[in-house]
Scaffold this active site. Structure first.
Site, PDB file in Angstrom:
ATOM      1  NE  ARG A  61      15.442   2.333  10.965  1.00  0.00           N
ATOM      2  CZ  ARG A  61      16.076   1.815  11.953  1.00  0.00           C
ATOM      3  NH1 ARG A  61      15.630   0.625  12.462  1.00  0.00           N
ATOM      4  NH2 ARG A  61      17.549   1.941  12.300  1.00  0.00           N
ATOM      5  CE  LYS A 211      -6.312   2.628  -0.502  1.00  0.00           C
ATOM      6  NZ  LYS A 211      -6.536   1.414  -0.789  1.00  0.00           N
TER       7      LYS A 211
HETATM    8  C1  LIG Z   1      -5.565   0.478  -0.835  1.00  0.00           C
HETATM    9  C2  LIG Z   1      -5.261  -0.916  -0.207  1.00  0.00           C
HETATM   10  C3  LIG Z   1      -4.379  -1.464   0.353  1.00  0.00           C
HETATM   11  C4  LIG Z   1      -3.097  -1.290   0.200  1.00  0.00           C
HETATM   12  O1  LIG Z   1      -2.685   0.215   0.948  1.00  0.00           O
HETATM   13  P1  LIG Z   1      -1.701   1.318   0.563  1.00  0.00           P
HETATM   14  O2  LIG Z   1      -1.835   2.342   1.742  1.00  0.00           O
HETATM   15  O3  LIG Z   1      -2.083   1.821  -0.597  1.00  0.00           O
HETATM   16  O4  LIG Z   1      -0.245   0.584   0.447  1.00  0.00           O
HETATM   17  C5  LIG Z   1      -4.603  -2.861   0.916  1.00  0.00           C
HETATM   18  N1  LIG Z   1      -5.887  -3.524   1.117  1.00  0.00           N
HETATM   19  C6  LIG Z   1      -6.677  -2.758   0.559  1.00  0.00           C
HETATM   20  C7  LIG Z   1      -8.123  -3.525   0.710  1.00  0.00           C
HETATM   21  C8  LIG Z   1      -6.863  -1.434  -0.144  1.00  0.00           C
HETATM   22  O5  LIG Z   1      -7.734  -0.731  -0.568  1.00  0.00           O
END
Ligand SMILES: *Cc1c(COP(=O)(O)O)cnc(C)c1O
Length: 400
Positions: A61, A211
Site C-alpha cells: 500500500r 488515458k
Molecule cells: C479521465 C479523466 C480523469 C479521471 O481519471 P480516471 O483514471 O478515470 O479516474 C481526470 N481528468 C481528466 C481530464 C480525465 O480525462
C-alpha cells in the site's frame, strides 16, 4: 511552438526513463512485483527502511518497485523532482485536494473541469465547508479577479474535456502565486509530450494515466508530480494511509504503454488536426472544437504553451441528439465508449461520457450541446478515419 530538441528528448525518455534501476537478473524489462509485503531478517535494517532512513519497500500500500518505475518515468517526462501514483486519475485528484484543503479554505477553478472533478467541487468540498468558485473557462479576467480575492488552490485543466478550451498557464500561475495560492494542473489531455505545466511554475501536475499515458485502455491509474518534494511527500502520505494505491500489474501496463507515448501523441495530433479541418468544412457538422484551428478562441495561447494541439477534438453534428443517433453507430473504426487517449479511435456523446454526472441544464450552461461528440483520435490511418466519418455523416439529415 517550443524548441524541437525537447521532443526528441521526450521520445528517448518515454522509452528509457524509470526502467534501469528496477531491472533484475539481466532482464531488459521491468518485473511485475506482485508481493504484498517485503521481508527483512535483520530487524535493524527493517526498522531503518520502515522509518525512511534507508531505501526499500515494506508494504504494497505504501510502495512497490514496479509502481515506482512508473512514477519515475512520469517524473522524468514532466521534468519534475518527485511523483507519486494512485489507483485512478480521480484518486490522484481527490487525494491531492484532501491533502491540502481544510474547512474554511477556498478553491478557485473553471467550470469545464472533468465531470468527476466537477462533482468534487459541487458536491463534496462544499459540505466540508470549503468554498468553491468556478469561473467561465477561458475568461482569464474573471479567474484573476477571483484569485486576487484570496484562495488556497487555483485548480486548472487545459485543454478541457470535451470542448478543448485553453487556459493561459503562465498568466494564471503568476496571479495565483501573488495571492499565495498553490496551482494544480490536470495535464491529462496535453500529456507531458505537449505541455509541461511545471515549466510555467505550476505547483502540482496531475494525470489520469488511464488515458494517453497508458494509451491502450487496459489499465486504470493516476499520478501527480511536482518540483516541490515536500508537497508530493504530503500527498503520498495521505494516499498511503487512505489506500488508493496503484496496482503493480496496472503500473506495468502503464509503463509499457508509455514507451510509445511520443510516437502515439505525434500521430494522434496529426490525425486530429486533419480530422478537425475535414469536419470544419462538412455540411452535416455545425461546429468543431479543436485548439489547432485558427478559429479556436484560444488558438494563440495553445500555440504558445503546447508543442502541438493534441489528439482530442469535439464537434456538434446537425440535428442534436437525433443526428448523433444516426451518426455514431455507423462509425466502423471507433469504439463508442467512455474512455479516451487510446490507440483505437474512441468516440462518445458528451452527455454519456465526460458530463454524464451533469443535468441537461448544467451541460447547456457549460456550452455543451446535447449533440456534441467527443472524438479521441487513434493511431489508425487518417484516410480510413476520414472515409469512415464521411460515410457515417451521410446518414445525418440535412437541415430541412
Ligand atoms: C479521465 C479523466 C480523469 C479521471 O481519471 P480516471 O483514471 O478515470 O479516474 C481526470 N481528468 C481528466 C481530464 C480525465 O480525462
Amino acid at each position: 511552438m517550443r524548441r524541437n530538441e525537447k521532443r526528441t528528448q521526450m521520445g528517448t525518455r518515454s522509452v528509457w526513463s524509470g526502467e534501469k534501476e528496477y531491472l533484475v537478473h539481466g532482464a531488459t524489462q521491468v518485473p511485475v512485483v506482485h508481493s504484498v509485503s517485503f521481508g527483512y531478517n535483520d530487524i535493524d535494517e527493517w526498522f531503518e527502511v520502515a522509518t525512511g532512513k534507508r531505501e526499500g519497500h515494506i508494504y504494497g500500500r505504501n510502495t512497490n518497485p514496479t509502481v515506482q518505475a512508473f512514477e519515475d518515468k512520469v517524473k522524468d517526462l514532466e521534468g519534475a523532482k518527485a511523483a507519486t501514483s494512485f489507483s485512478t486519475g480521480m484518486a490522484a485528484i481527490s487525494n491531492s485536494l484532501a491533502t491540502i484543503l481544510v474547512p474554511g479554505d477556498r478553491i478557485v477553478s473553471i467550470k469545464d473541469t472533468y465531470g468527476g472533478t466537477n462533482k468534487i467541487f459541487s458536491e463534496f468540498l462544499p459540505r466540508q465547508n470549503i468554498d468553491v468558485t468556478l469561473c467561465e473557462t477561458g475568461n482569464h479576467e474573471a479567474l484573476e479577479a477571483e484569485v486576487k480575492k484570496g484562495c488556497d488552490i487555483l485548480y486548472l485543466e487545459t485543454p478541457t474535456n470535451p470542448t478543448v478550451k485553453i487556459t493561459d498557464l503562465k498568466r494564471m500561475v503568476k496571479v495565483a502565486h501573488e495571492a499565495g495560492a498553490l496551482v494544480f494542473v490536470d495535464n491529462t489531455f496535453a500529456t507531458p509530450i505537449l505541455q509541461n505545466p511545471l515549466e510555467y511554475g505550476a505547483d502540482l501536475v496531475i494525470h489520469s494515466a488511464t488515458k494517453f499515458l497508458g494509451g491502450h485502455a487496459d489499465a486504470l491509474g493516476g499520478v501527480v508530480c511536482s518540483n516541490d518534494e515536500e508537497l508530493v511527500e504530503k500527498i503520498y502520505h495521505y494516499r498511503e494511509i487512505n489506500g488508493a494505491s496503484l496496482d503493480p500489474m496496472a503500473a506495468y501496463l502503464l509503463l509499457r504503454g508509455m514507451k510509445t507515448l511520443q510516437l502515439r501523441i505525434k500521430q494522434q495530433c496529426e490525425t486530429a488536426g486533419k480530422i478537425a479541418r475535414f469536419l470544419q468544412n462538412h455540411d452535416k457538422v455545425d461546429a468543431v472544437y479543436y485548439p489547432g484551428l485558427e478559429t479556436h478562441p484560444n488558438h494563440k495561447i495553445a500555440k504558445e504553451q503546447m508543442s502541438d494541439f493534441g489528439g482530442m477534438l469535439s464537434f456538434a453534428v446537425k440535428g442534436e441528439l437525433d443526428g448523433v443517433r444516426e451518426f455514431l453507430p455507423r462509425l466502423k473504426y471507433a469504439n463508442k465508449a467512455a474512455n479516451l487517449g487510446a490507440v483505437e479511435t474512441t468516440v462518445g456523446p458528451a452527455r454519456t461520457t465526460s458530463h454524464i454526472e451533469n443535468t441537461p441544464e448544467e451541460r447547456a450552461a457549460l456550452g455543451i450541446p446535447e449533440g456534441l461528440v467527443r472524438y479521441s483520435a487513434g493511431i489508425e490511418d487518417v484516410d480510413d478515419l476520414i472515409a469512415d466519418l464521411e460515410q457515417a455523416l451521410s446518414y445525418v439529415k440535412s437541415d430541412e
